[in-house]
Motif scaffolding. Structure first.
Motif, PDB file in Angstrom:
ATOM      1  N   LEU A   1      22.826   6.535  41.867  1.00  0.00           N
ATOM      2  CA  LEU A   1      23.919   5.620  42.209  1.00  0.00           C
ATOM      3  C   LEU A   1      23.679   5.082  43.616  1.00  0.00           C
ATOM      4  CD1 LEU A   1      26.680   4.363  41.457  1.00  0.00           C
ATOM      5  CD2 LEU A   1      27.740   6.370  42.500  1.00  0.00           C
TER       6      LEU A   1
ATOM      7  N   VAL B   1      28.633   0.558  44.691  1.00  0.00           N
ATOM      8  CA  VAL B   1      29.844   0.358  43.880  1.00  0.00           C
ATOM      9  C   VAL B   1      30.608  -0.803  44.496  1.00  0.00           C
ATOM     10  CG1 VAL B   1      32.008   1.361  43.062  1.00  0.00           C
ATOM     11  CG2 VAL B   1      29.977   2.820  43.301  1.00  0.00           C
TER      12      VAL B   1
ATOM     13  N   GLU C   1      35.264  -1.623  38.544  1.00  0.00           N
ATOM     14  CA  GLU C   1      34.214  -1.207  39.452  1.00  0.00           C
ATOM     15  C   GLU C   1      32.900  -1.464  38.739  1.00  0.00           C
ATOM     16  OE1 GLU C   1      36.017   2.547  41.967  1.00  0.00           O
ATOM     17  OE2 GLU C   1      34.484   2.916  40.469  1.00  0.00           O
TER      18      GLU C   1
ATOM     19  N   ARG D   1      29.183  -0.300  38.998  1.00  0.00           N
ATOM     20  CA  ARG D   1      28.337   0.719  39.611  1.00  0.00           C
ATOM     21  C   ARG D   1      26.880   0.368  39.354  1.00  0.00           C
ATOM     22  NH1 ARG D   1      32.031   5.559  37.075  1.00  0.00           N
ATOM     23  NH2 ARG D   1      33.899   5.067  38.289  1.00  0.00           N
TER      24      ARG D   1
ATOM     25  N   TYR E   1      22.831   1.452  39.733  1.00  0.00           N
ATOM     26  CA  TYR E   1      21.921   2.595  39.819  1.00  0.00           C
ATOM     27  C   TYR E   1      20.494   2.091  39.979  1.00  0.00           C
ATOM     28  CZ  TYR E   1      25.891   5.093  37.782  1.00  0.00           C
ATOM     29  OH  TYR E   1      27.133   5.618  37.537  1.00  0.00           O
TER      30      TYR E   1
END
Length: 136
Positions: A7, A10, A77, A79, A81
């Motif tokens: 991650l 965000v 949100e 996110r 990666y």
């Protein structure tokens, strides 16, 4: 998500009324716009790929899996990666999650290639991105 990676970013974004289609949910293209905005915001926060720089990111492959209807009003949100890094590329993955309930709306993927804008060919992936990538 099959290969989430690390991650790295965000961002929160609202679904706009105009993002809805005739069926009353977010148009499929909106998911890709969310992924793009998250990716650009992330890279900008690292001071990478900015306008005027000799190198920057291009996307050579992208996909999305639509898991749940997204309808207005909603705040999500996105996110991001960092997955596997190659010599000139980085696999990135995204999740779109409801900010309030945590419901997962979509998973996405984009293969980012670092690109020399003058030579018009791929360039070595910046060490900053390589360091954020997964080791596998």
């Amino acid at each position: 998500m099959s290969e989430p990676g690390n991650l790295v970013h965000v961002i929160e974004m609202p679904l706009r009324w105009g993002d809805m289609d005739a069926y009353g949910h977010a148009n499929n293209t909106v998911y890709f716009r969310f992924f793009e905005e998250a990716r650009i915001t992330w890279l900008s926060s690292l001071k990478l790929g900015l306008k005027g720089e000799p190198t920057g990111p291009i996307i050579i492959k992208t996909s999305a899996t639509f898991l749940k209807e997204l309808s207005h009003p909603a705040t999500v949100e996105v996110r991001t990666y960092a997955g596997k890094a190659g010599n000139t590329s980085l696999d990135t993955w995204h999740e779109i999650v409801d900010k309030q309930s945590g419901a997962l709306y979509s998973e996405g993927y984009a293969k980012v290639v670092w690109f020399d804008r003058e030579a018009r060919k791929s360039a070595p992936l910046p060490d900053t991105l390589r360091a954020l990538a997964t080791s596998s």
